[in-house]
Design a protein around this motif. Sequence first.
Motif, PDB file in Angstrom:
ATOM      1  N   TYR A  73       0.834  -1.202   0.000  1.00  0.00           N
ATOM      2  CA  TYR A  73       0.000   0.000   0.000  1.00  0.00           C
ATOM      3  C   TYR A  73       0.872   1.256   0.000  1.00  0.00           C
TER       4      TYR A  73
ATOM      5  N   ARG B 150       2.422   1.959  -3.439  1.00  0.00           N
ATOM      6  CA  ARG B 150       1.484   2.509  -4.420  1.00  0.00           C
ATOM      7  C   ARG B 150       1.114   3.959  -4.102  1.00  0.00           C
ATOM      8  N   GLN B 151       0.975   4.274  -2.810  1.00  0.00           N
ATOM      9  CA  GLN B 151       0.684   5.654  -2.439  1.00  0.00           C
ATOM     10  C   GLN B 151       1.877   6.554  -2.760  1.00  0.00           C
TER      11      GLN B 151
ATOM     12  N   ARG C  65       4.041   6.034  -5.082  1.00  0.00           N
ATOM     13  CA  ARG C  65       4.105   6.168  -6.538  1.00  0.00           C
ATOM     14  C   ARG C  65       3.117   7.225  -7.030  1.00  0.00           C
ATOM     15  N   GLY C  66       1.913   7.241  -6.429  1.00  0.00           N
ATOM     16  CA  GLY C  66       0.932   8.259  -6.805  1.00  0.00           C
ATOM     17  C   GLY C  66       1.394   9.655  -6.435  1.00  0.00           C
TER      18      GLY C  66
ATOM     19  N   ARG D  63       4.140  10.757  -8.821  1.00  0.00           N
ATOM     20  CA  ARG D  63       3.600  11.152 -10.130  1.00  0.00           C
ATOM     21  C   ARG D  63       3.140  12.614 -10.102  1.00  0.00           C
TER      22      ARG D  63
ATOM     23  N   PHE E  87      -6.723   5.991  -1.863  1.00  0.00           N
ATOM     24  CA  PHE E  87      -6.150   5.202  -2.961  1.00  0.00           C
ATOM     25  C   PHE E  87      -5.931   6.083  -4.182  1.00  0.00           C
TER      26      PHE E  87
ATOM     27  N   ASP F 236      -4.785   4.325  -6.826  1.00  0.00           N
ATOM     28  CA  ASP F 236      -4.966   3.230  -7.786  1.00  0.00           C
ATOM     29  C   ASP F 236      -6.411   2.737  -7.736  1.00  0.00           C
ATOM     30  N   ARG F 237      -7.148   2.904  -8.841  1.00  0.00           N
ATOM     31  CA  ARG F 237      -8.563   2.519  -8.868  1.00  0.00           C
ATOM     32  C   ARG F 237      -8.749   1.013  -8.718  1.00  0.00           C
ATOM     33  N   ASP F 238      -7.845   0.220  -9.289  1.00  0.00           N
ATOM     34  CA  ASP F 238      -7.960  -1.239  -9.174  1.00  0.00           C
ATOM     35  C   ASP F 238      -7.794  -1.690  -7.728  1.00  0.00           C
ATOM     36  N   ARG F 239      -6.805  -1.121  -7.017  1.00  0.00           N
ATOM     37  CA  ARG F 239      -6.618  -1.482  -5.613  1.00  0.00           C
ATOM     38  C   ARG F 239      -7.806  -1.027  -4.763  1.00  0.00           C
TER      39      ARG F 239
END
Length: 348
Positions: free
Chosen positions: A26, A29-30, A32-33, A36, A124, A126-129
């Motif tokens: 988690y 991914r956070q 990485r967002g 970005r 989130f 990431d929409r998939d997560r």
Amino acid sequence: MRKKIALIVVGVLAVLLVWQWEYVSYGYRQARGQLRIMLNTQPVAEVLANPAYPDSLKQKIELIREIKRFAIDSLRLDPSGSYESFYDLKGQPLMWMLIGSEKYRLVPVEYHIPILGTFSYKGFFDRDRLTEADTALRKQGYDTRISEVAAYSTLGFFKEPILSNMLSRTEGSLAELIIHELTHGTLFVKDNLEYNENLADFVGEYGAQRFLARKYGVNSTIYKDYLASKVYYERYDDHVLRGTQALDSLYGTFKPQTAETVKDSLKWKMIRQIVSSADTLTDERSLSGVRSVKKRQLSKLNLPNNAYFIGYLTYRKQQNRFRQEFESQFNSDFGRYLTYLKQTYPSL
């Protein structure tokens, strides 16, 4: 010997990675967002100088900078390097927030974030997560609610940019948002999310009212609409909070042997009553004022579940407490009140 120590360290790290894989995954991914966003921002000065951007956008950016200066100079919120850059979301959501709640109790699903503490929601990029997490909660029998996040604070760890989705807001809504997030960067108490969000809402609304009065005048339509929206939502807050009390009382009558079909029937009957009776709330806002905040309304077409009420409690339950404390104990002196809060509730 060194090789042996190195192998032990690697082994411990491997165990921690497996043991805390959910947090590691988690967090990655956070991060990485967040990265970005950081890599794709533009300095505000470049945006203002670029003829490709419309004047309407530039005016809202200048307004945000003015709100920030007011928050620092007049409210004494901490100086921040935020809102000096711009990030274009290109019409896409910034991120999403997932709230989970027990099905027959107003008790949230909680998440422990290292350093920051415990939260009753999870964000989130990431929409998939997000979908996976929502599905997992519902399979476990929880009520869930997903909402888009307009902005967030990293509590001073990073410099937040102006987001393109902010610029469609009205002046009052924009002032509320910016001051709300700057409040988080000024005071954020670990493991007390409800306190933090209620405080930021209170300061955001108080600060927005003062900013609009100073900039546009107390006789302006902008200011009057903002005041009318606050009056309306005080009624709305009271209505929803009374609804949560009624739901809480209902759930307290449920016994272990009560059939789930009976629980569901009584639960949804109560929620329908809460939604339907919201129509009786009087509203003095103009059409523009109604349009700017209408999305908060309870919906008859998509009935809220317990997760909605949990989210509402997180942000609105303590509003009267802050207002009464501010007015009665500090004679509406915001500087003294903020000093008191900082001394009483050490921040991260």
